[in-house]
Structure formats: C-alpha cells, structure tokens
Design an enzyme around this catalytic site. Structure first.
Site, PDB file in Angstrom:
ATOM      1  N   HIS A 288       0.827  -1.207   0.000  1.00  0.00           N
ATOM      2  CA  HIS A 288       0.000   0.000   0.000  1.00  0.00           C
ATOM      3  C   HIS A 288       0.858   1.252   0.000  1.00  0.00           C
ATOM      4  CE1 HIS A 288       0.332   0.889   4.426  1.00  0.00           C
ATOM      5  NE2 HIS A 288       0.347  -0.423   4.565  1.00  0.00           N
TER       6      HIS A 288
ATOM      7  N   ASP B   8      -0.235   4.443   0.964  1.00  0.00           N
ATOM      8  CA  ASP B   8      -0.518   5.455   1.984  1.00  0.00           C
ATOM      9  C   ASP B   8       0.300   5.176   3.242  1.00  0.00           C
ATOM     10  OD1 ASP B   8      -2.178   3.113   2.451  1.00  0.00           O
ATOM     11  OD2 ASP B   8      -3.175   4.266   4.021  1.00  0.00           O
TER      12      ASP B   8
ATOM     13  N   ASP C 104       6.208   1.674   6.485  1.00  0.00           N
ATOM     14  CA  ASP C 104       4.905   1.025   6.409  1.00  0.00           C
ATOM     15  C   ASP C 104       4.041   1.852   5.461  1.00  0.00           C
ATOM     16  OD1 ASP C 104       2.532  -0.303   6.800  1.00  0.00           O
ATOM     17  OD2 ASP C 104       2.233   0.380   8.855  1.00  0.00           O
TER      18      ASP C 104
ATOM     19  N   GLU D  28      -4.866   1.870   2.953  1.00  0.00           N
ATOM     20  CA  GLU D  28      -4.850   0.671   3.805  1.00  0.00           C
ATOM     21  C   GLU D  28      -4.883   1.034   5.271  1.00  0.00           C
ATOM     22  OE1 GLU D  28      -2.929  -2.708   6.083  1.00  0.00           O
ATOM     23  OE2 GLU D  28      -2.369  -0.597   5.933  1.00  0.00           O
ATOM     24  N   GLU D  29      -4.210   2.131   5.620  1.00  0.00           N
ATOM     25  CA  GLU D  29      -4.079   2.485   7.037  1.00  0.00           C
ATOM     26  C   GLU D  29      -5.407   2.888   7.674  1.00  0.00           C
ATOM     27  OE1 GLU D  29      -1.666   1.762   8.651  1.00  0.00           O
ATOM     28  OE2 GLU D  29       0.191   1.929   7.510  1.00  0.00           O
TER      29      GLU D  29
ATOM     30  N   ASP E 239       4.192  -6.452   3.604  1.00  0.00           N
ATOM     31  CA  ASP E 239       3.756  -5.466   4.590  1.00  0.00           C
ATOM     32  C   ASP E 239       4.224  -5.969   5.951  1.00  0.00           C
ATOM     33  OD1 ASP E 239       2.504  -3.300   5.760  1.00  0.00           O
ATOM     34  OD2 ASP E 239       0.504  -3.770   5.031  1.00  0.00           O
TER      35      ASP E 239
ATOM     36  N   HIS F 213       3.872   3.615  12.579  1.00  0.00           N
ATOM     37  CA  HIS F 213       2.878   4.599  13.033  1.00  0.00           C
ATOM     38  C   HIS F 213       3.445   5.542  14.087  1.00  0.00           C
ATOM     39  CE1 HIS F 213      -0.813   1.964  11.710  1.00  0.00           C
ATOM     40  NE2 HIS F 213       0.218   1.864  10.875  1.00  0.00           N
TER      41      HIS F 213
END
Length: 409
Positions: A78, A80, A137, A171-172, A194, A376
């Site tokens: 992903h 994003d 990520d 995705e997040e 991922d 994150h």
C-alpha cells in the site's frame, strides 16, 4: 537502484491517509506517488502499468517461461502512510548503527531505544529526522516489489511466471480493498509485502468487529436535576467500566484478543463511543459482542429502556480460514527463509492487512515482512540489510511459485 534507496526516495511523498475524507483516495496526494510508480514501472518494461480513478496501481510482468500455464502471482503493497503521526515533509536519513540509543531529535530527546535495536548492531538503519514518521509502512514493501521488477527486467536468466503488481491506497484507514478489483487483477494467489521485520511469514490476522455505543440522556437544569437528569456521559463511563479492564489492548499480546475504545463524544443528552473488537477466532468475537450486549441490557434496566444502544459492524475475518487451504503459499517462503539461515516468524498479525480482505474476495494472500519496525510513530525505522534479504527472498519465492501447477497451490 536498491530497495533501501527507493524507500528513501518514496518516503518523501506525503501520502498520509485521511480518515475523515470518504473519497478514494482519502488524500489526493496519494495520486502523485501512484503516478510516479506507474511511470517507473513502464521504464522497467511493465507496459500495461496504469493508475485507475481510485488510485489503484496495477501492472504485469509477463512470464519468461515458454508456454507458462502455472499460477499467476500477485505482489501487493500500500502507498498510503499512517495518519497517527506527522507524515509530511519526511526527511529520511541513514545511520550505521553501532549500539546504544539512536537519537532522532535531541531537542525533544526523541530516540529509538537500544533494546529495540539490539539485533541490528553493525547494520544500517533508515529513520526520519524525528519530526515525522518514516513511511516504511508500507513504502518498504513498495520499494522491494519495484526492485524485484527491476532485477527481473535486467536479468532474463531468472525464470518466473506471470506476476501481477498492485499498489493500493488507504490501507491504514481500512479501505484499501474496498474498491480492489480482484477479477481485473487476475492473480491466482498473492502476497502482501507489509508488516514488520524480515523473516515474517504470516497466514493469520485478527478477526475484526466494530461497535458503536450510543447513550441517550436527559438534560435538566443542574439546580433542579435531582430525579430528573440522566447524564449520558456518566452512563457511557459506566458502560466502559463494565468491560474487562485486563482485556484492553495495552494488556494483551500473542493470540489474546481485546476490546478497544477508539473514540468518545459526549454531552448530557447524548454520548457515543466507538470500539474495535479483535480476536483470532470468530466465536470469541461473538462472545465479546455478547458481553457488550449484556452490559447494555443491564444499564437499560437501571436507567430505562433505550438508554444504551449497541450496533455492531462486521469488518473482516481471520485470513487463516482461507490461506490454510493453500499450504504451498506459506510453505515456500518459510523454506526460503530457513535456507537463508534465518528462523521464520509465523506469529499471527495483531491487526489487519490487505490480505485479510482479499483472501475472502477469492485471492488467498499471506503476508511477508519487508524489514521495518515501530510503525505509526516517529520512532519508525527500516533496516537496510533486512530489506535486502526481503528482496532476495521474494525473488526466490517468485521462482518457486512458477514451478507449481495451479492445482498445487
């Protein structure tokens, strides 16, 4: 270009998803990165690379095996990044790590602890400058897929079947598979690249339920409130306290599920709470929902029928229910990781991935770790050597998948 070099370039694109925006993509800047990837793919011989109106990037690496009729393999990541930490103006930096805490921002005393890096002494670590997350990520996964495409483009001696590539938005915030066209993608199986560090091969995720709790109160002048006021905030607090305290996510690990309150908005007249409910077995999800129903029933008995209402939204199931029917998909990367001299990490994912949704759309899709950690957060990092190993592993997996017949998956 190596995978880590791509990550350091890709990280500069500001692609933090925006939960409050219902559009797809949620952040229009995701298109900038998607279009750049499509152009790069075309430069690597992926002539059908395209970005659709919803920011999904897809393209094909044709098989170089004459008469190939084996599985079409998908590789997915992903584009994003998480909205949970600052994600614009990312300034990646590379540090050769020799031990101790890794200082990111001296002014704020922001650092990555020596404990988090204890297995990477002598390695090269990519971080941000400490003011933002890094975006490994999942841009580490994007970088590794693109590096694989370059290697296969430049070295025709590596035998491989048909490979479909997809890069997804949002995705997040849990929307990446909503508009993913599995039929158009045309793969028989896939891997998401991922997750966390190299060596991960994961075939299970949480099953997931969302819940919204609405409490209806009665407002009254506080000077005359006795026997008249029903404060929705206090009732909502009671509901939260009725759930097991030791089953909050901050106390759980491994295969343990949880209740997690994610939002609260309240006044005397009305309060709403958002929850996510997680476990690895669907029956346990249902049991947790029943605990919440019973709490609501009790409070309605105390404060009056209709005071507390709970609505549940099914989100996704443990992808192991699908992936276990295709054992070769996990056996192959596990064998490769062991042959490279490492011990695989098969712990289930304490979260969700594109693969969880796509597996139930008919595309069995385990996950492979790309080589990062502390996602994150501003302490996020990627390990150059892990990324190189992940790229090598994926190239070997691609070759072994190409030796299978479709009915052997």
């Amino acid at each position: 270009m190596k995978s880590y070099e791509r990550l350091m370039e890709y990280a500069k694109y500001p692609t933090g998803s925006i939960e409050e925006n219902a559009s797809c993509p949620s952040n229009p800047k995701e298109f900038d990165f998607a279009n750049a990837l499509a152009e790069e793919m075309k430069s690597l011989g992926i002539t059908d690379a395209e970005v659709d109106e919803n920011c999904y990037v897809m393209g094909t690496i044709p098989a170089n095996i004459e008469g190939y009729d084996g599985p079409v393999l998908g590789l997915i990541a992903h584009i994003d990044t998480s909205p949970d930490a600052p994600n614009e103006n990312v300034k990646p930096k590379l540090t050769h790590y020799e031990g101790g805490d890794l200082i990111l921002n001296e002014k704020e005393d922001l650092k990555i602890s020596a404990d988090a890096l204890k297995n990477f002494i002598g390695c090269d670590i990519i971080t941000s400058d400490g003011t933002t997350l890094l975006g490994a990520d999942n841009k580490a996964g994007v970088a590794e897929i693109m590096t694989l495409a370059e290697i296969l483009h430049n070295d025709s001696s590596i035998p491989h079947g048909t490979i479909r590539i997809a890069f997804t938005p949002d995705e997040e915030i849990g929307r990446s598979s909503d508009l993913f066209d599995v039929e158009k993608f045309g793969a028989d199986c896939a891997y998401t690249i991922d997750g966390d560090l190299f060596g991960e091969c994961q075939s299970e995720t949480f099953s997931a339920m969302g819940a919204t709790v609405t409490v209806t109160g009665i407002s009254y002048h506080p000077g005359f409130a006795k026997n008249n006021m029903k404060n929705a905030i206090h009732v909502a607090e009671e509901f939260e306290q009725m759930l097991p305290v030791n089953e909050r996510p901050e106390y759980r690990e491994g295969r343990e599920g949880f209740y997690h309150i994610t939002s609260f908005n309240g006044s005397v007249e009305k309060a709403t709470m958002g929850y996510i409910i997680r476990d690895f077995v669907w029956e346990k999800i249902e049991s947790r929902c029943e605990v919440m129903r019973k709490a609501a029933e009790y409070l309605n008995h105390v404060y009056g029928e209709g005071t507390v209402q709970v609505e549940f939204t099914e989100q996704y199931h443990n992808m192991g229910e699908v992936v276990e029917k295709h054992p070769k998909l996990t056996e192959i990367p596990l064998d490769v990781i062991r042959e490279m001299g490492y011990t695989p990490d098969t712990a289930p994912i304490r979260g969700g991935t594109d693969g969880a949704f796509l597996s139930f759309k008919g595309l069995p899709c385990p996950n492979l770790g790309p080589g990062g950690s502390n996602f994150h957060s501003r302490q996020e990092f990627a390990v150059v050597q892990d990324m190189e190993n992940a790229t090598k592993m994926i190239i070997e997996v691609v070759q072994r998948i190409a030796k299978l017949k479709k009915d052997e998956l």
